[in-house]
Enzyme design. Structure first.
Site, PDB file in Angstrom:
ATOM      1  N   LYS A  67      56.152  46.840  33.616  1.00 45.78           N
ATOM      2  CA  LYS A  67      55.318  47.139  32.331  1.00 45.78           C
ATOM      3  C   LYS A  67      54.989  48.491  32.226  1.00 45.78           C
ATOM      4  CE  LYS A  67      53.865  42.203  32.164  1.00 45.78           C
ATOM      5  NZ  LYS A  67      52.716  41.257  32.161  1.00 45.78           N
ATOM      6  N   GLY A 126      40.267  39.631  40.578  1.00 44.50           N
ATOM      7  CA  GLY A 126      41.417  40.426  41.089  1.00 44.50           C
ATOM      8  C   GLY A 126      41.400  41.641  40.259  1.00 44.50           C
ATOM      9  N   ALA A 127      42.116  42.784  40.722  1.00 44.95           N
ATOM     10  CA  ALA A 127      42.129  44.278  39.887  1.00 44.95           C
ATOM     11  C   ALA A 127      43.519  44.614  39.981  1.00 44.95           C
ATOM     12  CB  ALA A 127      41.146  45.014  40.970  1.00 44.95           C
ATOM     13  N   TYR A 215      51.180  30.080  36.263  1.00 52.20           N
ATOM     14  CA  TYR A 215      51.583  29.111  35.783  1.00 52.20           C
ATOM     15  C   TYR A 215      52.813  28.422  36.302  1.00 52.20           C
ATOM     16  CZ  TYR A 215      55.235  32.006  33.573  1.00 52.20           C
ATOM     17  OH  TYR A 215      56.275  33.100  33.361  1.00 52.20           O
TER      18      TYR A 215
END
Length: 277
Positions: A67, A126-127, A215
């Protein structure tokens, strides 16, 4: 003018991706004879693979770890991609690739689908890479404070800076700190299978709706903890579904804002493809 008909999802790993099912369902309803495949591409090979695409290609969906590479390769970014520095959708136009982040819209849509239209205070667990999209989504839902809980609070420093740009007060903390106040929504961006043990209990009790971006395996240990505390927990399938609808919009019209022809029927077909209902 876009004339290409080839599309794919790239990432590493990518064999688990449900994107081909989602997109195939959408294009059947739309009557488009487009090809959508998957291809395993890592960061080191991304630039060469992108440069090697011919004019038969229309666009790409990008998953981890591509990304940020996709954002760097794009000649333009939509606002969500600019804010997060993450692109999960490339439109391959004649003048070069244009980058979009549809993860943010996917999160907003799935939270609203649960009957939550406004989030005064949110929490992110979470980061990592998805946390930026989670923060922008919470800001779009009205959050003015978001706590980011991470094993290393200093990992949230980029999110603090992003919060300043969004007008959101971001408070980093570790899991040892007692949560306060109650959150309307908690977005978990932790790797699949993460088990926080007893440290998750107070966050479940005061966390509101849990959106766990995982998921592939459900319920996660975190979702089980949430439901044991009497809370609601949903998987990342809703986010996946709604971000894919926005991707289809981009590939069809070049914009996330223009609704598809008969979009409710397209959405129903895509939902059936991954959820079976």
């Amino acid at each position: 003018m876009l004339t290409g008909t080839k599309l794919a999802v790239w990432g590493d790993p990518v064999a688990h991706s449900m994107s081909p099912r989602l997109h195939a369902a959408a294009y059947r309803v739309l009557g488009l004879d487009w090809e959508y495949d998957r291809r395993r591409i890592d960061e080191a090979s991304f630039d060469d693979a992108l440069a090697g695409l011919d004019d038969g290609w229309r666009g790409l969906s990008l998953t981890m770890p591509l990304k940020r590479s996709a954002a760097a390769a794009a000649r333009s970014l939509d606002e969500r991609a600019r804010l997060t520095g993450a692109v999960n959708t490339l439109l391959l136009a004649d003048d070069g690739p244009h980058g979009f982040n549809t993860d943010v819209g996917g999160l907003v849509a799935t939270i609203r689908e649960q009957g939550v239209d406004e989030v005064p205070f949110g929490r992110i667990l979470g980061a990592g890479a998805t946390a930026g999209s989670a923060l922008v989504a919470l800001a779009e839902l009205g959050a003015r404070r978001v706590d980011v809980i991470a094993r290393r609070p200093e990992a949230a420093d980029p999110l603090v800076a992003l919060g300043e740009a969004l007008g959101v007060d971001v408070e980093p903390a570790d899991f040892a700190r007692a949560p306060s106040p109650d959150a309307t929504v908690t977005i978990a961006t932790l790797p699949g299978g993460t088990d926080l043990g007893a440290s998750a209990d107070p966050y479940a009790a005061r966390g509101g709706l849990l959106v766990d971006v995982v998921y592939g395996s459900w319920p996660t240990p975190l979702a089980t903890t949430w439901e044991r505390s009497g809370g609601r927990a949903i998987s990342g399938l809703g986010m996946l579904l709604h971000q894919a609808v926005l991707q289809v919009r981009v590939f069809v019209s070049g914009s996330t804002e223009l609704a598809l022809t008969d979009e409710p029927r397209v959405l129903a077909a895509m939902r059936e493809a991954v959820m079976g209902d």
